[in-house]
Design an enzyme around this catalytic site. Structure first.
Site, PDB file in Angstrom:
ATOM      1  N   TYR A  27       0.837  -1.203   0.000  1.00  0.00           N
ATOM      2  CA  TYR A  27       0.000   0.000   0.000  1.00  0.00           C
ATOM      3  C   TYR A  27       0.872   1.254   0.000  1.00  0.00           C
ATOM      4  O   TYR A  27       0.648   2.189  -0.773  1.00  0.00           O
ATOM      5  CB  TYR A  27      -0.923  -0.015   1.217  1.00  0.00           C
ATOM      6  N   GLU A  49     -11.402   6.158   5.005  1.00  0.00           N
ATOM      7  CA  GLU A  49     -10.695   6.922   6.039  1.00  0.00           C
ATOM      8  C   GLU A  49     -11.638   7.216   7.208  1.00  0.00           C
ATOM      9  O   GLU A  49     -11.222   7.225   8.365  1.00  0.00           O
ATOM     10  CB  GLU A  49     -10.146   8.230   5.461  1.00  0.00           C
ATOM     11  N   TRP A  57      -5.037   2.302  10.443  1.00  0.00           N
ATOM     12  CA  TRP A  57      -5.364   2.173   9.032  1.00  0.00           C
ATOM     13  C   TRP A  57      -5.211   0.739   8.537  1.00  0.00           C
ATOM     14  O   TRP A  57      -5.988   0.273   7.703  1.00  0.00           O
ATOM     15  CB  TRP A  57      -4.508   3.121   8.197  1.00  0.00           C
TER      16      TRP A  57
END
Length: 205
Positions: A27, A49, A57
């Protein structure tokens, strides 16, 4: 984060917020900080988000594929048709963050997205307007220097709230800006930063 390349005996340096999870590294290397202009991809990331609020995350990232399955690859038209019974079903699904407000926020945000576009605003153009349609490139030595919000993210948050979006506080908006490349916050020695070419560098305060 540092990694040794045994073939060349050189050290690969990445941003310090990473762990050793291959999903996270991929990522970071392939997505984070790269300018994204596709309005559906931007919508997806803004929603995800918001799911992260209060969590890490990586937790949401590992659930992203399942979110895409449940939310029709973040097609706002299809999402907007989901109702209360769907929310109750989703609340039982361990493949996502089971928080009613967060589940409902994606449906709400899809409706806001459609309303915004019906009023003649392109979502991508709207989002990029908060950085004057040009990526801001910062010059941080370590990830500890990076802010959690800025004047730009505060302005974005305020504007999105005015249009009815939810789970889009200033800190969430800044993480979104970083993720979608409105801001490049790779540290100066990061391999991803070194692989990018910039015409100019602007420090964001």
């Amino acid at each position: 984060m540092k990694e040794t390349n045994t073939e060349t005996s050189t050290e690969i340096i990445r941003c310090g917020w990473l762990n050793q999870d291959p999903i996270y590294i991929a990522y970071h290397d392939e997505e984070w900080g790269k300018p994204q202009h596709d309005e559906i991809k931007l919508f997806e990331m803004l929603c995800l988000e918001g799911q992260q609020a209060g969590l890490s995350w990586i937790t949401v990232l590992k659930k992203r594929d399942h979110y895409r399955n449940l939310y029709f690859n973040f097609n706002p038209i299809k999402i907007a048709k989901l109702g209360a019974s769907d929310v109750e079903t989703y609340l039982k699904d361990p493949g996502i963050v089971r928080h009613k407000g967060k589940i409902e926020s994606i449906i709400n945000n899809a409706k806001c997205f459609l309303k915004l576009e019906a009023e003649g605003d392109n979502f991508s153009e709207f989002i990029w307007s908060f950085v004057d349609h040009k990526q801001i490139v910062n010059n941080w030595s370590t990830h500890k220097e990076i802010p959690t919000e800025t004047a730009n993210s505060k302005a974005m948050s305020k504007a999105l709230k005015a249009k009815g979006f939810k789970f889009i506080g200033s800190t969430i908006c800044y993480a979104f800006m970083q993720a979608c490349g409105l801001v490049d916050d790779h540290i100066i020695n990061c391999v991803s930063r070194k692989n990018n070419k910039y015409e100019s560098k602007v420090v964001l305060f």
